[in-house]
Design an enzyme around this catalytic site. Structure first.
Site: not given
Ligand code: GLN
Ligand code: ZN
Length: 746
Positions: A14, A425, A686
């Protein structure tokens, strides 16, 4: 009975939902505060059998941040703001102003907001939040105990924002902290405050000489002070604390068994002992017999009436309740205990300890015994094949030395110097999430789902070829999470539906639960990796999560040593590496994002962890043939204290997160003569910012000042899943342009 803290995110998250609505202006401040109040009221109701309920364990974001706010420790860039706007700006940033840093709370997965201090700050007390919550609990008829982060832990975890030293700041901070306590002491005669001082478990530090005077001064205000530590033993601090006027000490006897050696001191001083015995960090039903035997040991030395049984740390680190787990295997579910259940265990343990086995607790006690015995004998946790493999396991190095391997790899794989790649990713788009959700709910069939994933992979490969990356990835569209994805395919894992644990602010994670011996019945990634490889002549890197990371991000069974659990996981990953290389995958990355966070808090335990964590990485990677290139990725940048271990891991290539530090943090690799290849992130993923060609060019130049081009890979500093394609595309293009420019310079 003593509860150190209760989860605050809410049974159905919540608080998360309310916060996110508030941030997107769909909810008013008043509504948010109402949700918070309702949650507190509910959470206290579970604690009604305790002599006091915890207040101020609740937070709209984080308790360290709450304390910064209460002390007026506000970084200059936010001082024009007020109230919640200020509070959330410190946590999340606003416009131009970056948020305060966040980092992990000791060796947990919870992140706190790091205080930024300077000796020029003028601190002022604002105790409103604590006073309100205190009065709220009182008005509901409860006796409150205030939970507060201790001065030493607060300053110990802070950073200085200018060139002042923490020692310079300490007197100012102490003054305002004492004022805060003075204010709280006026709430009522003998206000109870539990000071959280987990920093003490790390052993002595520069502020140890002040412990005695600070806690004695605190006591002069007439508050009843309990000083609590957790996650490890804190014998050095106990020695000092028993000589102060505090009422009692809270010690963790589960993760800090060594605290048992301090009992005599506590008894001699006549202090109350808050004995942490119900596990606040793990989710297994307590073995009450084993707790009672610890209590026997304790009560041989400390008088029984001075012993108060408690949780080992705040219950913040476990999920709320298992009430809504309807899909889980019933037997396994019966072994679990989340926060709400743990409070009941505490009550039961208390009754058994005070009264022995009597009519009122007999049934519950026997039930607990049945559960524990049943778990021990259950077929579900034992797998003889796995045990045999472990018994016969010989830990080896890779067959050839790095120098020999890299020659073969360079020849066979044919990548250039400053080879470009990514961490794995690509953006997790809303469409992708919807596709996975639909598949999970059974709304689409396997073919439709898999075709969707294949389409995404195809686009990823096409894009990477188009911009000219050297080593490609499939993009990880099939993965919800880098641990969950693997856990779901291994035996010995179970997943809760609602076992959320707060990670930071409104963010929660649902850690997998390792309940039994682990194995991998079938290949987990080959299908996607080989599909991706079939689309390109370039090398596509296989992508795995390493054993240590899987371990550190899961709730781990407590009936087998962590290192043994990790060995089993290592074999699963070894099997996967073996399948991938046999299936034509020539570069395999084993992510160890959480390798560092598993480090023990006390120096003397580090060696042991390093030894087995390293062994586990080797169990996995040593199955790789000399020509198969093993990469690893670690999500941080400070390698100074672990560089020798990193070196011993002997990955052919390691990618790391040094983008924000120029080349400073890379220097350690040069200093120790690190010979294997390194991919220091060249830009920070980030942030949504798109780095320019020039910026990346300069960054690479800086890296080249430290390591030669033959040793360097060029990549972003982490996976791109949290970014948008609009950010990823130009950023990677710029990265490639920058590399081209450097290559053309020869
Ligand atoms: N292979 C993962 C990615 O690229 C690694 C992510 C991570 O180390 N936090 O998302
Ligand atoms: Zn990372």
């Amino acid at each position: 009975m003593n509860i150190i803290g209760f989860p605050r995110i809410g049974e159905k998250r919540e608080l998360k939902k309310a916060l996110e609505s508030f941030w997107t202006k769909k909810m008013s401040e008043n509504e948010l505060l109402c949700v918070a109040k309702e949650l507190r009221t509910l959470h206290w109701s579970y604690q009604k059998k305790c002599p006091f309920v915890v207040v101020n364990d609740f937070s709209l974001y984080d308790n360290m941040l709450d304390l910064s706010y209460a002390l007026g420790a506000i970084p200059a860039r936010f001082r024009n703001l007020k109230g919640l706007e200020l509070y959330f700006a410190m946590a999340r940033g606003n416009g131009e102003n970056v948020a305060c840093e966040m980092t992990k709370w000791f060796n947990t997965n919870y992140h706190f907001v790091v205080p930024e201090l300077s000796k020029h700050d003028c601190y002022t007390v604002n105790a409103e939040k604590i006073i309100n919550e205190y009065n709220e609990a009182k008005s509901l008829g409860y006796a409150p105990k205030i939970s507060l982060i201790g001065l030493f832990t607060y300053i110990g975890l802070s950073k200085t924002s200018d060139n002042s030293s923490k020692k310079d700041i300490f007197p100012h901070l102490k003054k305002v902290y004492l004022e805060l306590i003075k204010t709280l002491s006026t709430l009522e005669k003998g206000t109870i405050i539990e000071f959280h001082e987990p920093i003490f478990v790390k052993g002595e530090n520069e502020f140890f000489p002040y412990i005695k005077e600070v806690y004695n001064e605190i006591c002069t205000f007439g508050v009843k002070a309990i000083v609590t530590t957790y996650f490890e033993a804190s014998n050095e601090a106990t020695k000092i604390l028993v000589e102060t006027n505090i009422e009692g000490l809270g010690l963790d006897f589960l993760y800090g068994e060594n605290n048992l050696t301090s009992l005599q001191l506590i008894a001699n001083a006549g202090k109350k002992l808050y004995a942490g015995l119900i596990d606040g960090r793990n989710i297994w039903v307590a073995n009450l017999d084993s707790k009672l035997s610890i209590l026997d040991k304790i009560s041989l030395i400390v008088p029984k009436d001075l012993i108060h049984i408690g949780t080992s740390c705040s219950l913040l680190h476990v999920p709320f309740s298992k009430d809504s787990e309807i899909k889980m295997d019933k037997e396994i579910l019966s072994w679990l205990s989340f926060a709400k259940e743990k409070v009941r265990e505490l009550e039961l343990l208390e009754s058994l300890f005070r009264n022995g086995i009597v009519d009122s607790n007999k049934e519950a006690y026997e039930f607990n015994k049945t559960i524990n015995d049943g778990r021990k004998q259950s077929q579900k946790i034992h797998d003889t094949k796995v045990r045999e493999r472990i018994a016969n396991l010989v830990i080896t190095e890779r067959k050839e030395s790095f120098q020999a391997r890299i020659k073969t790899q360079r020849k066979e794989l044919g990548y250039p110097d400053l080879a470009t790649t990514t961490i794995g990713s690509f953006p997790q788009t809303p469409e992708l999430r919807a596709l996975r959700q639909k598949y999970k709910k059974g709304e689409i069939d396997t073919d439709t789902y898999e075709n969707g994933i294949k389409e995404y992979i195809t686009e990823c490969i096409r894009f990477q070829e188009e911009i000219g990356l050297d080593v490609l990835v499939h993009g990880e569209p099939e993965r919800n999470d880098m641990v969950e994805y693997f856990g779901e395919q291994m035996k010995g894992f179970v997943f809760s539906q609602n076992g959320w644990v707060q990670s930071y602010g409104s963010r929660c994670v649902k850690p997998p639960i390792i309940y039994g011996d682990t194995s991998r019945p079938e290949s987990m990634t080959l299908k996607w990796s080989s599909f991706a490889q079939s689309l390109s002549k370039k090398i596509v890197k296989g992508m795995l999560t390493g054993p240590v990371t899987i371990l550190n991000w899961s709730f781990v069974r407590d009936d087998l040593a962590r290192k043994e659990v990790c060995k089993q996981l290592s074999l699963c990953i070894a099997d996967e590496i073996s399948d991938l290389q046999n299936g034509g995958i020539r570069i395999i990355q084993v992510d160890e994002a959480a390798f560092k966070e598993g480090y023990p808090l006390r120096e003397e335990n580090i060696k042991e962890y390093e030894t087995w964590a390293l062994e586990c990485f080797k169990i996995s990677s040593s199955v790789a043939k000399p020509q198969t290139q093993i990469h690893t990725h670690m999500c941080y940048s400070e390698f100074n204290d672990i560089i020798k271990t990193i070196e011993a891991m002997d990955a052919d290539v390691i990618s790391i997160e040094t983008a924000r530090s120029g080349n400073e943090l890379l220097k350690i690799f040069k200093q120790v003569g690190y010979a294997n290849e390194v991919g220091p992130g060249v830009y920070d993923i980030h942030s949504p910012r798109i780095p320019s060609v020039d910026e990346i060019y300069k960054q690479i130049k800086l890296l080249l000042e430290v390591l030669p081009k033959e040793q360097l890979w060029i990549n972003p500093d982490c996976g791109l899943k949290t970014r948008k394609w609009e950010e990823v595309k130009p950023s990677l293009k710029n990265m490639i342009e920058a590399v081209k420019k450097i290559r053309s310079e020869g």
